[in-house]
Design an enzyme around this catalytic site. Structure first.
Site, mmCIF file in Angstrom:
data_model
loop_
_atom_site.group_PDB
_atom_site.id
_atom_site.type_symbol
_atom_site.label_atom_id
_atom_site.label_comp_id
_atom_site.label_asym_id
_atom_site.label_seq_id
_atom_site.Cartn_x
_atom_site.Cartn_y
_atom_site.Cartn_z
ATOM 1 N N GLY A 162 0.667 51.122 6.179
ATOM 2 C CA GLY A 162 0.312 52.490 5.851
ATOM 3 C C GLY A 162 1.305 53.189 4.969
ATOM 4 O O GLY A 162 1.341 54.422 4.926
ATOM 5 N N ASP A 163 2.108 52.423 4.238
ATOM 6 C CA ASP A 163 3.100 53.031 3.349
ATOM 7 C C ASP A 163 3.292 52.112 2.146
ATOM 8 O O ASP A 163 2.370 51.384 1.775
ATOM 9 C CB ASP A 163 4.401 53.298 4.102
#
Length: 445
Positions: free
Chosen positions: A227-228
């Site tokens: 998620g990054d």
């Protein structure tokens, strides 16, 4: 004739290690402590430390098949001529209070790590084994907040020279999965990272790979779902080659963030990302720098800063295929303060000689690129070569909803020689345009 001697350490306080000595080369075989404690999940970190103390210089360390329970920090640095093989699972505990107070400091952004690993002429190969960070406990506890002090990076490759990491799989990393710092000639190949949350909270700060203050780096053959950032080159990363990487649901390939600290100039030069696929990503190929004036709350979580200077030079993104990406291409010089728009035209980071070549992408919204260079340092020699960006709706013959701007938007500001850049600029780039795009650009924006 060779000498073979077995030395059993199973009954010592050091843990469960079996060492063989062949022609003066020691090999340490690690077995899970649980085998000696009726299946109880006893901390294996002391045994691991003993194995590296015994065999970390001119030897081999082999994690045999089984579950190794890691309940305390590990420092296995200063290795030399050592080959490490991981056949089992390294399962890190979810004792959040312990890790928050004991993780090793890595200097950058007040970050810390669960495992410091490094040395010279070292290999670390996964032979069926993997690293299990049990990160769900962290995703739930952190609740989408960034850079929680003490939340540990899974593994930091520290002060290493001529290091090869092959086949490492990191499942549910606690924070960033891998961090290369103060190192030279580090190759990470056949890397797999998966950070997936099973509740309402996301996997913020689960970067697949980050580098800082390191030179001559390779990342090849990697799959990252998180998620990054998929792969991030941070300050003073030079001569980095990233090749054949597939990114899912993340922020793609980035330079940055850089320019955070006034007393620590950042130079990022000679970086190539090539043969990359991005699926359902927020970003694809971008640069993010801090504004030129310090700002933010000094809450020790690494989110305050700005005012740093330096140079980003000779960066290429080449041979990209991106599907349903919110913003495929961006230069932002106001990262982390764009929400309030403070000092967004003040960045002291110079950017030059940047190329996007052979890029094909479908965009989630009507914006394909947003390239903003600060008033302080307009960007020379920024160019597109064979870049094709088209909205998903357009490929389906559907209109872009909620906007009159039906053609792909290319936002540009302060590009030196823009007319020769190959970028079909058709709109000015705002200095505070976010890296998280959630809607189409409207004519009134």
């Amino acid at each position: 004739m060779f000498l073979l001697r077995f030395v059993a350490l199973a009954t010592t306080a050091a843990g469960y290690v079996v060492t063989t000595l062949v022609n003066d080369k020691a090999t340490c075989y690690l077995y899970p402590e649980s085998l000696r404690h009726d299946g109880e999940a006893v901390d294996d970190a002391p045994s691991i430390y003993q194995a590296f103390q015994t065999c970390g210089q001119n030897g081999d360390v082999i994690f045999t098949d089984g579950i190794f329970n890691i309940k305390s920090v590990m420092n296995t640095t200063n290795l030399a001529n050592c080959d490490v093989t991981l056949q089992g699972e390294l399962r890190f505990s979810t004792d959040i209070d312990y890790w928050l107070s004991h993780s090793y400091d890595v200097v950058f952004q007040n970050q810390s790590t669960a495992w410091l690993f490094g040395g010279e002429n070292v290999t670390f190969r996964a032979d069926g084994g993997w690293y299990n960070g049990q990160g769900q406990a962290w995703y739930t506890e952190n609740q989408n907040q960034s850079n929680q002090p003490g939340r540990p990076i899974s593994i930091t490759f520290f002060e290493s020279k001529n290091l090869l990491v092959d086949g490492l799989r990191i499942i549910q990393p606690q924070f960033w999965a891998t961090f290369v710092t103060y190192s030279y000639n580090v190759s990470i190949i056949n890397l797999y990272v998966n950070a997936t949350s099973n509740d309402q909270w996301g996997t913020v700060n689960t970067d697949g790979y980050d580098s800082w203050n390191s030179d001559t780096l390779l990342v090849e053959n990697a799959v990252v779902q998180n998620g990054d950032d998929c792969i991030a080159a941070k300050g003073n990363t030079t001569n980095l080659h990233v090749k054949n990487v597939t990114c899912y649901d993340n922020f793609g390939m980035t330079i940055g963030s850089v320019g955070q600290y006034p007393d620590m100039p950042d130079y990022v030069e000679n970086v190539t990302f090539e043969d990359v696929k991005c699926y359902n990503c927020m970003e694809g190929a971008f640069i993010k720098t801090w504004q030129g004036v310090p700002a933010g709350d000094d809450n020790l979580n690494g989110d305050a800063g700005g005012g740093g200077s330096g140079l980003i030079k000779n960066v290429t993104w080449r041979n990209f295929e991106m599907t349903n990406v919110a913003l495929p291409i961006q230069i932002s010089q106001c990262i982390y303060t764009e929400a309030d728009g403070k000092y967004c035209n003040t960045s002291k980071m110079a950017i030059e000689d940047i190329t996007w070549s052979n890029i094909k992408a479908t965009t989630r919204y009507n914006v394909g690129a947003s390239i903003y260079c600060s008033d302080v340092h307009p960007c020379p020699r920024i160019k597109f070569e064979n870049v094709e960006l088209e909205s998903v709706n357009s490929t389906l013959g559907l209109p872009m909803y909620g906007t009159t701007l039906q053609d792909e938007v290319y936002q540009c500001t302060n590009i030196v020689g823009q007319e020769d850049s190959g970028i079909p600029c058709n709109r000015a780039a705002p200095n505070d345009y976010s890296q998280v795009v959630t809607r189409n650009i409207k004519e009134t924006d």
